[in-house]
Design an enzyme around this catalytic site. Structure first.
Site, short mmCIF file in Angstrom:
data_model
loop_
_atom_site.label_atom_id
_atom_site.label_comp_id
_atom_site.label_asym_id
_atom_site.label_seq_id
_atom_site.Cartn_x
_atom_site.Cartn_y
_atom_site.Cartn_z
N GLU A 133 0.89 -1.27 -0.02
CA GLU A 133 -0.02 0.06 0.03
C GLU A 133 1.03 1.32 0.04
O GLU A 133 1.47 1.49 1.18
CB GLU A 133 -0.80 0.01 1.16
CG GLU A 133 -1.82 -1.24 1.38
CD GLU A 133 -2.92 -1.19 0.27
OE1 GLU A 133 -3.35 -0.22 -0.36
OE2 GLU A 133 -3.37 -2.33 0.08
N GLU A 160 -6.04 4.40 7.54
CA GLU A 160 -5.68 3.79 6.31
C GLU A 160 -5.46 2.34 6.33
O GLU A 160 -5.80 1.74 5.31
CB GLU A 160 -4.24 4.29 6.09
CG GLU A 160 -3.30 3.73 4.68
CD GLU A 160 -4.52 4.01 3.58
OE1 GLU A 160 -4.52 3.50 2.57
OE2 GLU A 160 -4.76 5.63 3.36
N GLU A 211 -10.55 -2.26 0.91
CA GLU A 211 -10.36 -2.21 -0.54
C GLU A 211 -9.68 -3.85 -0.83
O GLU A 211 -10.18 -4.46 -1.86
CB GLU A 211 -9.37 -1.47 -0.96
CG GLU A 211 -9.62 -0.13 -0.73
CD GLU A 211 -8.49 0.82 -1.27
OE1 GLU A 211 -7.38 0.67 -1.47
OE2 GLU A 211 -8.85 2.17 -1.58
#
Length: 162
Positions: A58, A99, A106
Site C-alpha cells: 500500500e 488507512e 479495499e
C-alpha cells in the site's frame, strides 16, 4: 431478517446443532477457541504480518508512515502540554489506523472481484473519505496546537542566527 425481495443468504445449520451447543460445528474460525498467551502471541504475529503487508503493498500507507516518522519526533519537540502532545500523537496514529482499515476494505472488495459495481465503488469511496477526514483532523490538530510553537521556535532560531 430476510426481505421478501432478497434471497436469504444466512448460513444453514443442521437442526440438531447450533453454535451455542456445539463449538465444533460453529461457523466461527477454528482459531477463535485459542486462549491465553498462545492467543496473544498469535495475535501479535498476525498484527505484525498485517503491518508488513500494508507497508509492502500500500503506497498510501508508506506515505503516511513517512509522515508519521516526521511528525512523531516533532510532537516531542514542540512546546505544548501533555494533553496537547497526546492529541498530536493521536491524530497521526489515527491516520495510520484509518488507512489500515481502508486498505482492508479495499482488499476484501477486490477479493470479491475486480469488476466495477456500485456497492464496491461505494465501499472503496467511503474508506477513502474516512482517510480524508482523518487527514483533515490531523491538519487541524497540528495547525492549532503545533504550528504556533513551531513559529516561536523558528523565530527564536532566526534571532539567534543574527
Amino acid at each position: 431478517m430476510s426481505s421478501p425481495h432478497l434471497p436469504d443468504r444466512s448460513p444453514k445449520l443442521p437442526p440438531e446443532s447450533s453454535p451455542e451447543s456445539s463449538p465444533e460445528s460453529s461457523l466461527e474460525s477454528p482459531h477463535k477457541g485459542q486462549r491465553g498467551l498462545q492467543r496473544l502471541f498469535n495475535a501479535l504475529l498476525y498484527s505484525l504480518s498485517g503491518l508488513s503487508l500494508a507497508f509492502r503493498h500500500e503506497s498510501a500507507f508508506r506515505q503516511e508512515v513517512a509522515l508519521a516518522i516526521v511528525l512523531m519526533p516533532l510532537a516531542c519537540v514542540v512546546d505544548v502540554t501533555a494533553a496537547e502532545r497526546v492529541l498530536l500523537f493521536g491524530s497521526v496514529l489515527l491516520v495510520v489506523l484509518v488507512e489500515l482499515l481502508n486498505s482492508s476494505v479495499e482488499a476484501a472488495v477486490d477479493r470479491i472481484g475486480f469488476d466495477t459495481h456500485r456497492l464496491s465503488k461505494r465501499a472503496k469511496d467511503l474508506g477513502s473519505a474516512a482517510v480524508l477526514v482523518a487527514l483533515l483532523m490531523l491538519t487541524i490538530t497540528w495547525a492549532l496546537l503545533a504550528v504556533p510553537s513551531l513559529i516561536h521556535i523558528g523565530t527564536a532560531l532566526i534571532a539567534a542566527a543574527r
